[in-house]
Design an enzyme around this catalytic site. Structure first.
Site, short mmCIF file in Angstrom:
data_model
loop_
_atom_site.label_atom_id
_atom_site.label_comp_id
_atom_site.label_asym_id
_atom_site.label_seq_id
_atom_site.Cartn_x
_atom_site.Cartn_y
_atom_site.Cartn_z
N LYS A 121 0.79 -1.32 -0.11
CA LYS A 121 -0.07 -0.14 0.06
C LYS A 121 1.03 1.16 -0.02
O LYS A 121 0.68 2.14 -0.75
CB LYS A 121 -0.96 0.05 1.16
CG LYS A 121 -2.13 -1.05 1.14
CD LYS A 121 -2.70 -1.33 2.33
CE LYS A 121 -3.72 -2.47 2.18
NZ LYS A 121 -4.15 -2.76 3.54
N GLN B 43 -4.21 -1.47 9.87
CA GLN B 43 -4.17 -2.79 9.40
C GLN B 43 -4.75 -3.58 10.34
O GLN B 43 -4.35 -3.81 11.39
CB GLN B 43 -2.52 -3.14 9.01
CG GLN B 43 -2.48 -4.53 8.24
CD GLN B 43 -3.12 -4.34 6.81
OE1 GLN B 43 -3.10 -3.35 6.11
NE2 GLN B 43 -3.95 -5.37 6.36
N ASP C 176 -10.85 3.09 4.23
CA ASP C 176 -11.35 1.62 4.36
C ASP C 176 -12.56 1.49 4.17
O ASP C 176 -12.88 0.20 4.06
CB ASP C 176 -10.46 0.88 5.45
CG ASP C 176 -9.37 0.01 5.28
OD1 ASP C 176 -9.13 -0.17 4.14
OD2 ASP C 176 -8.52 -0.45 6.25
#
Ligand code: NDP
Length: 290
Positions: A54, A98, A121
């Protein structure tokens, strides 16, 4: 009709190229560089690879930001404090924690602590509710958003299609169902307690597999000319990477199908980039209006 392999890698690259171009224009116009900050807790090897990918992609697009690496022993309070600091920093546009997190940390609380407008997200309740109610203005989770993008490359109009989603997780299955419903599909959500799963799948015009079981869906579960989106990423005992669908048999029936790897996977990062640029653009517009 020849079955078509949906090339997620190249579609994701095109999307990232578009985001890069739009980012360059945004920076030239506003003088503001979009910033994505990623927090990782612990040493999980797969998570470390995801986070590094990412970060690499974000840099290639021209974003600022970085990875905050916290030890596995980090307390929940310290993690929440780190998030609140980024929430308060106007230079940070996107925040990603994460997952999974160590067991002593409440994942839901962590996600709800991220400011909804920085939750690129799309897991914050505010974004979930916007998606579920069709209100718009929020962020859909990146993997299902990527799946929809791939679907539309094959069939732009999904009205009336019967979509079966196998898997009901909060990050893939449920938001996928909401997005398909918003696209006017008739949606069936299947899971581990679903009866007659094979017949259910055989009735799908659009079949989305998000289970996490290697090659669980055989080709004869795929209706003739169905579009198959395989979200699963599984490592076999021989070390092969495979999806939840048995690709070699499914392709005989499918009108189009995503491969694993090179299907859904690259789309997730591409949508993360698109959401981050959007967050920076919205934050800048809000500041200008204030
Ligand atoms: P979860 O483990 O959270 O959810 C799996 C779902 O599959 C559950 O709803 C479960 O049902 C259902 N399920 C399990 N076994 C069966 C069965 N035998 N029959 C029918 N349904 C079953 O997984 P995720 O949603 O997080 O991920 C799914 C897959 O997608 C994984 O392989 C993961 O690695 C991959 N993935 C890929 C991403 C990408 O970028 N390409 C991103 C995220 C995930 P129940 O709820 O009843 O337990």
């Amino acid at each position: 009709m020849n079955p078509k392999i949906i090339d997620g890698k190249s579609i994701a690259q095109t999307l990232c190229d578009d985001v890069k171009q739009a980012t360059t224009a945004f920076i030239a116009e506003s003088g503001i560089v979009p910033r994505l900050d990623v927090i990782i807790v612990g040493e999980d090897p797969a998570s470390r690879v995801y986070v590094a990918n990412k970060q690499k992609r974000a840099e290639s697009i021209g974003f600022k930001g970085g990875i905050t690496r916290l030890p596995v022993t980090t307390s929940q309070a310290d993690l929440l404090a780190a998030i609140r600091e980024k929430n308060a920093d106007p230079a940070v546009h996107g925040i990603l924690v994460q997952l999974p997190l160590p067991a002593h940390i409440d994942e839901h609380l962590v996600i709800q602590t991220i400011a909804a407008h920085k939750d690129v997200d799309g897991f914050h309740f505010d974004n979930v509710a916007r998606l579920a109610t069709g209100t718009g203005g929020g962020y859909a989770p990146c993997t299902p958003a990527g799946c929809m993008h791939l679907l539309r490359t094959v069939e732009p109009k999904l009205d009336g299609a019967h979509a079966v989603v196998v898997g009901r997780s909060n990050i893939v299955g449920k938001p996928m169902g909401a997005l398909l419903l918003a696209a006017n599909c008739t949606v069936t959500m299947a899971h581990s307690r679903t009866k007659d799963l094979a017949d259910m799948c055989r009735s799908a015009d659009v079949l989305v597999a998000a289970v996490g079981r290697p090659e669980m869906l055989p080709g004869d579960w795929v209706k003739k000319d169905a579009i198959v989106i395989d979200v699963g990423i599984n490592r076999t005992s021989e070390g092969r990477l495979v999806g939840d669908v048995h690709f070699d048999s499914a392709i005989a029936n499918a009108r189009a199908i995503t491969p694993v790897p090179g299907g859904v996977g690259p789309m997730t990062i591409a949508f993360l980039m698109a959401n981050t640029l959007d967050a920076a653009q919205k934050a800048t517009a809000t500041q200008a209006a204030a």
